[in-house]
Design a protein around this motif. Structure first.
Motif, PDB file in Angstrom:
ATOM      1  N   ALA A   1      11.164  35.827  51.099  1.00 22.26           N
ATOM      2  CA  ALA A   1      11.776  36.438  52.283  1.00 22.26           C
ATOM      3  C   ALA A   1      13.295  36.429  52.168  1.00 22.26           C
ATOM      4  CB  ALA A   1      11.325  35.716  53.550  1.00 22.26           C
TER       5      ALA A   1
ATOM      6  N   LEU B   1      14.364  39.052  49.618  1.00 25.27           N
ATOM      7  CA  LEU B   1      14.254  40.389  50.200  1.00 25.27           C
ATOM      8  C   LEU B   1      15.399  40.656  51.167  1.00 25.27           C
ATOM      9  CD1 LEU B   1      10.407  40.493  50.846  1.00 25.27           C
ATOM     10  CD2 LEU B   1      11.678  41.901  49.204  1.00 25.27           C
ATOM     11  N   ARG B   2      15.668  39.654  52.026  1.00 24.90           N
ATOM     12  CA  ARG B   2      16.750  39.784  53.005  1.00 24.90           C
ATOM     13  C   ARG B   2      18.085  40.026  52.307  1.00 24.90           C
ATOM     14  NH1 ARG B   2      15.979  35.249  54.899  1.00 24.90           N
ATOM     15  NH2 ARG B   2      14.210  35.738  56.208  1.00 24.90           N
TER      16      ARG B   2
ATOM     17  N   GLY C   1      18.657  43.447  51.146  1.00 22.24           N
ATOM     18  CA  GLY C   1      18.659  44.463  52.185  1.00 22.24           C
ATOM     19  C   GLY C   1      17.285  45.061  52.444  1.00 22.24           C
ATOM     20  N   LEU C   2      16.254  44.342  52.046  1.00 22.50           N
ATOM     21  CA  LEU C   2      14.885  44.809  52.245  1.00 22.50           C
ATOM     22  C   LEU C   2      14.229  44.013  53.369  1.00 22.50           C
ATOM     23  CD1 LEU C   2      13.921  45.024  48.472  1.00 22.50           C
ATOM     24  CD2 LEU C   2      14.460  46.932  50.011  1.00 22.50           C
ATOM     25  N   PRO C   3      13.210  44.569  53.992  1.00 21.27           N
ATOM     26  CA  PRO C   3      12.568  43.867  55.112  1.00 21.27           C
ATOM     27  C   PRO C   3      11.785  42.637  54.638  1.00 21.27           C
ATOM     28  CG  PRO C   3      11.466  45.963  54.682  1.00 21.27           C
ATOM     29  CD  PRO C   3      12.658  45.911  53.779  1.00 21.27           C
ATOM     30  N   PRO C   4      12.084  41.476  55.214  1.00 24.31           N
ATOM     31  CA  PRO C   4      11.409  40.238  54.815  1.00 24.31           C
ATOM     32  C   PRO C   4      10.195  39.881  55.670  1.00 24.31           C
ATOM     33  CG  PRO C   4      13.247  39.711  56.212  1.00 24.31           C
ATOM     34  CD  PRO C   4      13.234  41.218  56.067  1.00 24.31           C
ATOM     35  N   ALA C   5       9.841  40.728  56.623  1.00 21.40           N
ATOM     36  CA  ALA C   5       8.848  40.361  57.637  1.00 21.40           C
ATOM     37  C   ALA C   5       7.499  39.936  57.064  1.00 21.40           C
ATOM     38  CB  ALA C   5       8.658  41.504  58.630  1.00 21.40           C
TER      39      ALA C   5
ATOM     40  N   GLU D   1       7.837  36.463  55.562  1.00 18.51           N
ATOM     41  CA  GLU D   1       8.040  35.492  56.645  1.00 18.51           C
ATOM     42  C   GLU D   1       6.729  35.208  57.367  1.00 18.51           C
ATOM     43  OE1 GLU D   1      12.670  36.583  57.755  1.00 18.51           O
ATOM     44  OE2 GLU D   1      11.043  37.577  58.824  1.00 18.51           O
TER      45      GLU D   1
END
Length: 85
Positions: free
Chosen positions: A37, A40-41, A44-48, A51
């Protein structure tokens, strides 16, 4: 690790009898999902998704190496509060 991968079937998530084994090893994977996560963060990518995976796996932290847990107990631990940090 290769031996473990060979033992996993393609329908692993559909095999509820496998959940106690997954819970017993979740303590190893939650921190890895948190690292994914963060990576990814930082890219600049979504870490959802990572997480969320870490959140679910943390529910089983206390089940470390307890391969003998009954399925009902493993599932009950998923109903614990999300503030497990």
């Amino acid at each position: 690790m290769a031996l473990e991968a060979e033992s996993i079937t393609s329908r692993i998530l559909a095999e509820v009898d496998y959940l106690p084994s997954l819970a017993a090893r979740a303590w190893r994977w939650a921190p890895e999902m948190e690292e994914i996560a963060a990576t990814l963060r930082s890219a600049g990518l979504p870490p959802a998704l990572a997480e969320a995976g870490a959140t679910v796996l943390r529910h089983w932290t206390a089940d470390k190496d307890r391969f003998d847990l009954p399925l009902e107990e493993v599932l009950a631990h998923l109903h614990a509060p999300d503030d497990l940090d």
